[in-house]
Design a protein around this motif. Structure first.
Motif, PDB file in Angstrom:
ATOM      1  N   VAL A   1       0.850  -1.188   0.000  1.00 10.33           N
ATOM      2  CA  VAL A   1       0.000   0.000   0.000  1.00 10.33           C
ATOM      3  C   VAL A   1       0.891   1.245   0.000  1.00 10.33           C
ATOM      4  O   VAL A   1       2.094   1.168   0.257  1.00 10.33           O
ATOM      5  N   GLN A   2       0.264   2.375  -0.304  1.00 10.43           N
ATOM      6  CA  GLN A   2       1.001   3.629  -0.281  1.00 10.43           C
ATOM      7  C   GLN A   2       1.475   3.936   1.136  1.00 10.43           C
ATOM      8  O   GLN A   2       0.748   3.740   2.108  1.00 10.43           O
ATOM      9  N   ASN A   3       2.713   4.387   1.253  1.00  5.21           N
ATOM     10  CA  ASN A   3       3.258   4.698   2.568  1.00  5.21           C
ATOM     11  C   ASN A   3       2.495   5.836   3.232  1.00  5.21           C
ATOM     12  O   ASN A   3       1.959   6.727   2.558  1.00  5.21           O
TER      13      ASN A   3
ATOM     14  N   LEU B   1      19.326   6.880 -11.211  1.00  6.31           N
ATOM     15  CA  LEU B   1      19.763   6.011 -10.124  1.00  6.31           C
ATOM     16  C   LEU B   1      18.812   4.843  -9.853  1.00  6.31           C
ATOM     17  O   LEU B   1      19.087   4.004  -9.003  1.00  6.31           O
ATOM     18  N   GLY B   2      17.694   4.795 -10.563  1.00  7.00           N
ATOM     19  CA  GLY B   2      16.778   3.661 -10.399  1.00  7.00           C
ATOM     20  C   GLY B   2      15.381   4.023  -9.939  1.00  7.00           C
ATOM     21  O   GLY B   2      14.557   3.134  -9.705  1.00  7.00           O
ATOM     22  N   GLY B   3      15.082   5.319  -9.786  1.00  3.63           N
ATOM     23  CA  GLY B   3      13.722   5.738  -9.444  1.00  3.63           C
ATOM     24  C   GLY B   3      12.794   5.649 -10.643  1.00  3.63           C
ATOM     25  O   GLY B   3      13.222   5.395 -11.772  1.00  3.63           O
ATOM     26  N   LYS B   4      11.512   5.880 -10.405  1.00  3.39           N
ATOM     27  CA  LYS B   4      10.541   5.847 -11.503  1.00  3.39           C
ATOM     28  C   LYS B   4       9.393   6.796 -11.196  1.00  3.39           C
ATOM     29  O   LYS B   4       9.102   7.111 -10.043  1.00  3.39           O
TER      30      LYS B   4
ATOM     31  N   GLY C   1      10.003   1.167  -4.176  1.00  5.50           N
ATOM     32  CA  GLY C   1       8.616   1.591  -4.278  1.00  5.50           C
ATOM     33  C   GLY C   1       8.187   2.665  -3.314  1.00  5.50           C
ATOM     34  O   GLY C   1       7.001   3.031  -3.289  1.00  5.50           O
ATOM     35  N   ASN C   2       9.092   3.205  -2.499  1.00  7.65           N
ATOM     36  CA  ASN C   2       8.728   4.260  -1.554  1.00  7.65           C
ATOM     37  C   ASN C   2       8.531   5.584  -2.277  1.00  7.65           C
ATOM     38  O   ASN C   2       9.424   6.049  -2.985  1.00  7.65           O
ATOM     39  N   GLU C   3       7.359   6.191  -2.055  1.00  8.39           N
ATOM     40  CA  GLU C   3       7.012   7.414  -2.753  1.00  8.39           C
ATOM     41  C   GLU C   3       7.809   8.618  -2.233  1.00  8.39           C
ATOM     42  O   GLU C   3       8.145   8.684  -1.054  1.00  8.39           O
ATOM     43  N   PHE C   4       8.104   9.572  -3.114  1.00 11.27           N
ATOM     44  CA  PHE C   4       8.615  10.868  -2.691  1.00 11.27           C
ATOM     45  C   PHE C   4       8.275  11.896  -3.760  1.00 11.27           C
ATOM     46  O   PHE C   4       7.936  11.547  -4.902  1.00 11.27           O
ATOM     47  N   CYS C   5       8.315  13.162  -3.371  1.00  5.34           N
ATOM     48  CA  CYS C   5       7.957  14.253  -4.271  1.00  5.34           C
ATOM     49  C   CYS C   5       9.154  15.175  -4.463  1.00  5.34           C
ATOM     50  O   CYS C   5       9.903  15.445  -3.514  1.00  5.34           O
ATOM     51  N   VAL C   6       9.314  15.681  -5.670  1.00  2.00           N
ATOM     52  CA  VAL C   6      10.286  16.738  -5.955  1.00  2.00           C
ATOM     53  C   VAL C   6       9.466  18.000  -6.233  1.00  2.00           C
ATOM     54  O   VAL C   6       8.768  18.089  -7.245  1.00  2.00           O
ATOM     55  N   LEU C   7       9.511  18.932  -5.304  1.00  2.00           N
ATOM     56  CA  LEU C   7       8.662  20.117  -5.376  1.00  2.00           C
ATOM     57  C   LEU C   7       9.258  21.162  -6.304  1.00  2.00           C
ATOM     58  O   LEU C   7      10.483  21.249  -6.472  1.00  2.00           O
ATOM     59  N   PRO C   8       8.414  22.003  -6.888  1.00  2.00           N
ATOM     60  CA  PRO C   8       8.940  23.098  -7.709  1.00  2.00           C
ATOM     61  C   PRO C   8       9.578  24.174  -6.850  1.00  2.00           C
ATOM     62  O   PRO C   8       9.351  24.246  -5.635  1.00  2.00           O
ATOM     63  N   ALA C   9      10.367  25.021  -7.479  1.00  2.00           N
ATOM     64  CA  ALA C   9      10.955  26.157  -6.779  1.00  2.00           C
ATOM     65  C   ALA C   9       9.852  27.126  -6.351  1.00  2.00           C
ATOM     66  O   ALA C   9       8.756  27.139  -6.912  1.00  2.00           O
TER      67      ALA C   9
END
Length: 238
Positions: A61-63, A87-90, A110-118
């Motif tokens: 499930v989603q973390n 590096l292997g993310g998707k 499979g651990n989710e993360f976000c890259v936020l805009p400036a």
């Protein structure tokens, strides 16, 4: 004495691989631990570590928690995303809308993360890991504010956020609805307290609303649950 946040822990079957991934994304040095774990060390030598702890439970499930990584410019955001993919993310879809501007990725486990805009004023000046963003109630935000003695820096519409008085990564909770607990979380907080105050600190955390886990021993420390039933650990120092 109040316990301190010593690490954010990922339970994974791929501790070495995840350490390489996150070391590359964040440019943090890694160090092997004594029990098959690997830790990333903060570059300034202060604050928390990121630990990758061996475990076999598959992700289903989603973390409940994920990192929000910050960007200093559109080019910086694109560079972070490209580096993570290399590096292997998707890329993944968790229902985000294009107008929100953030890029949602998953690490090799499979651990989710976000890259936020400036331009995110709330996380400005914090560094690459702007926040540990969590599903959670207002009550759990209050609990962690008292547990860590970190002040609330946001408390509105049942959303809360705390930050160390020394600055650094914020921990945020989005308020209800909170997804039901379906087994142990893959991310958890690890606290440490001087050994002479270990038993007293357990009592203090229980009085604040923590509860004991069923099998609460972990090496020299204990597993506890916060008011939203999220596991965390407490270890003695020295």
């Amino acid at each position: 004495m109040t316990s301190q946040l010593s690490a954010i822990c990922f339970t994974t079957s791929l501790p070495a691989e995840l350490a390489r991934f996150w070391s590359g994304v964040l440019d943090w040095e890694s160090a092997a631990g004594p029990e098959g774990d690997v830790a990333l060390l903060p570059p300034d030598g202060t604050g928390y570590r990121i630990r990758f702890v061996p475990g076999l439970a598959p992700k289903t499930v989603q973390n409940r928690a994920h990192f929000d990584l910050t960007s200093t410019s559109p080019e910086d955001q694109r560079h972070t995303v490209a580096r993570a993919l290399r590096l292997g993310g998707k890329h993944i879809d968790v229902g985000q809308r294009p107008e929100e501007g953030h890029v949602v990725l998953a690490d090799p486990d499979g651990n989710e993360f976000c890259v936020l805009p400036a331009g995110n004023a709330f996380l400005a000046g914090i560094g690459p890991v702007g926040a540990l963003a969590c599903d959670g109630t207002q009550a759990v935000g209050y609990f962690w504010s008292e547990a860590l003695r970190w002040p609330l820096v946001w408390d509105q519409d049942q959303e809360t956020a705390i930050q160390s008085p020394a600055g650094g990564t914020k921990i945020t909770w989005g308020g209800p609805p909170v997804a039901p607990q379906t087994g142990a979380n893959r991310l958890r907080l690890e606290l440490a307290v001087p050994g002479a105050g270990f038993d007293a600190e357990i009592d203090r955390l229980l009085a604040l609303g923590a509860t004991r886990a069923g099998d609460d021993r972990t090496g020299d420390g204990v597993f506890l649950l916060d008011p939203d039933a999220n596991e965390f650990t407490l270890h003695p120092l020295g």
